[in-house]
Design a protein around this motif. Structure first.
Motif, short mmCIF file in Angstrom:
data_model
loop_
_atom_site.label_atom_id
_atom_site.label_comp_id
_atom_site.label_asym_id
_atom_site.label_seq_id
_atom_site.Cartn_x
_atom_site.Cartn_y
_atom_site.Cartn_z
N SER A 57 0.82 -1.11 0.08
CA SER A 57 0.10 -0.06 0.04
C SER A 57 0.76 1.33 0.03
N LEU A 58 1.86 1.15 0.76
CA LEU A 58 2.79 2.52 0.93
C LEU A 58 3.37 2.66 -0.61
N ASP A 59 3.86 1.34 -1.27
CA ASP A 59 4.38 1.66 -2.56
C ASP A 59 3.39 2.27 -3.52
N HIS A 60 2.23 1.77 -3.40
CA HIS A 60 1.34 2.25 -4.42
C HIS A 60 1.10 3.93 -4.26
N ILE A 61 1.04 4.28 -3.07
CA ILE A 61 0.90 5.82 -2.75
C ILE A 61 2.05 6.63 -3.02
N ILE A 62 3.09 5.88 -2.76
CA ILE A 62 4.44 6.64 -3.09
C ILE A 62 4.79 6.86 -4.55
N LYS A 63 4.67 5.65 -5.14
CA LYS A 63 4.70 5.85 -6.76
C LYS A 63 3.93 7.07 -7.34
N ILE A 64 2.75 7.12 -6.82
CA ILE A 64 1.85 8.24 -7.26
C ILE A 64 2.48 9.45 -6.90
N ARG A 65 2.81 9.83 -5.87
CA ARG A 65 3.49 10.82 -5.26
C ARG A 65 5.01 11.27 -6.30
N ALA A 66 5.71 10.21 -6.44
CA ALA A 66 6.74 10.11 -7.17
C ALA A 66 6.79 10.78 -8.57
N VAL A 67 5.53 10.16 -9.52
CA VAL A 67 5.27 10.62 -10.39
C VAL A 67 4.75 11.94 -10.72
N GLN A 68 4.14 12.56 -9.73
CA GLN A 68 3.85 13.73 -9.41
C GLN A 68 4.79 14.58 -9.45
N ASP A 69 5.89 14.14 -9.05
CA ASP A 69 7.05 14.98 -8.81
C ASP A 69 6.97 16.04 -7.73
N CYS A 70 6.27 15.51 -6.66
CA CYS A 70 6.26 16.28 -5.65
C CYS A 70 7.63 16.18 -4.84
N PRO A 71 7.99 17.11 -3.91
CA PRO A 71 9.08 16.98 -3.06
C PRO A 71 9.20 15.80 -2.33
N PRO A 72 10.33 15.01 -1.76
CA PRO A 72 10.35 13.90 -1.05
C PRO A 72 9.75 14.10 0.21
N SER A 73 9.90 15.10 0.88
CA SER A 73 9.29 15.59 2.24
C SER A 73 8.07 15.51 2.47
N GLU A 74 7.21 16.05 1.07
CA GLU A 74 5.86 15.94 0.95
C GLU A 74 5.41 14.55 0.82
N ALA A 75 6.08 13.74 -0.17
CA ALA A 75 5.75 12.21 -0.40
C ALA A 75 5.80 11.51 0.74
N ALA A 76 6.86 11.49 1.54
CA ALA A 76 7.02 10.72 2.75
C ALA A 76 6.42 11.31 3.99
N GLY A 77 6.04 12.81 4.01
CA GLY A 77 5.31 13.41 5.04
C GLY A 77 4.02 13.04 5.35
N LEU A 78 3.34 12.37 4.46
CA LEU A 78 2.06 11.63 4.61
C LEU A 78 1.78 10.85 5.73
N PHE A 79 3.18 10.33 6.51
CA PHE A 79 3.06 9.44 7.75
C PHE A 79 3.27 10.71 8.99
N ILE A 80 3.84 11.71 8.83
CA ILE A 80 3.73 12.70 9.86
C ILE A 80 2.34 13.23 9.80
N LEU A 81 1.50 13.30 8.62
CA LEU A 81 0.16 13.69 8.77
C LEU A 81 -0.63 12.60 9.45
N LEU A 82 -0.57 11.42 9.43
CA LEU A 82 -0.93 10.23 10.20
C LEU A 82 -0.79 10.61 11.70
N LYS A 83 0.56 10.97 12.26
CA LYS A 83 0.76 11.27 13.45
C LYS A 83 -0.40 12.31 13.84
#
Length: 180
Positions: free
Chosen positions: A71-97
């Motif tokens: 599931s993590l891979d599916h979401i992150i692949k979308i964010r990588a293709v969208q060319d968002c910064p890495p902090s925003e892509a991986a930051g979705l877990f900070i949002l979970l916190k």
């Protein structure tokens, strides 16, 4: 105790988390991603809804498994293709916190311990690091694909330029703005 509390509030936490994730998109995109439920008309919104639910269920269920990683891979692949910064892509877990903490504000600490929350947040931190690794891997593959495509175009151009009878036509095409 903490995971039981979170499990009973899973839907609210999930919705908070999705709202935080979607808030990072432009306003027009947010509205579409939130409202369109058809997975074929809105594959990004569908993927985010489905995969974040899996991640949250696995996380609250005490042990992230292979389903969490997929599931993590599916979401992150979308964010990588969208060319968002890495902090925003991986930051979705900070949002979970943030979503979890917001839900716990109304819960007296007697129902859960700080150690439990710390352990859960450590698991989320590990997912964040894994998301960053996934993002960098995806971006590397994208860059390699772009480089290969550019190399193929150059090779085709050089091949065409090496054919003497086509060179005159190629020169005329370049002068007129046409493609080779």
């Amino acid at each position: 105790m903490l995971r039981d509390i979170l499990d009973s509030r899973r839907e609210r936490i999930h919705q908070r988390w999705l709202d935080l994730i979607l808030a990072e998109f432009p306003p027009d995109s947010q509205a579409f991603l939130r409202s369109e439920r058809d997975q074929f008309r809105n594959p990004i919104g569908h993927t985010f809804r489905q995969e974040t639910a899996v991640i949250l269920s696995e996380l609250i269920g005490r042990a992230p498994s292979d389903a969490t990683g997929e599931s993590l891979d599916h979401i992150i692949k979308i964010r990588a293709v969208q060319d968002c910064p890495p902090s925003e892509a991986a930051g979705l877990f900070i949002l979970l916190k943030q979503a979890i903490r917001a839900e716990l504000v109304s819960e007296p600490e007697s129902g859960w311990s700080r150690d439990e929350l710390s352990a859960l947040e450590s698991e989320i931190d590990r997912l964040t690091l894994r998301a960053f690794d996934c993002y960098t891997d995806c971006r590397e593959r994208i860059h390699k694909a772009v480089a290969r495509a550019a190399q193929m175009r150059v090779a085709k151009l050089l091949e065409r330029m090496s054919r003497p009878h086509e060179n005159a036509n190629a020169g005329a095409a370049l002068r007129s703005g046409d493609e080779l």
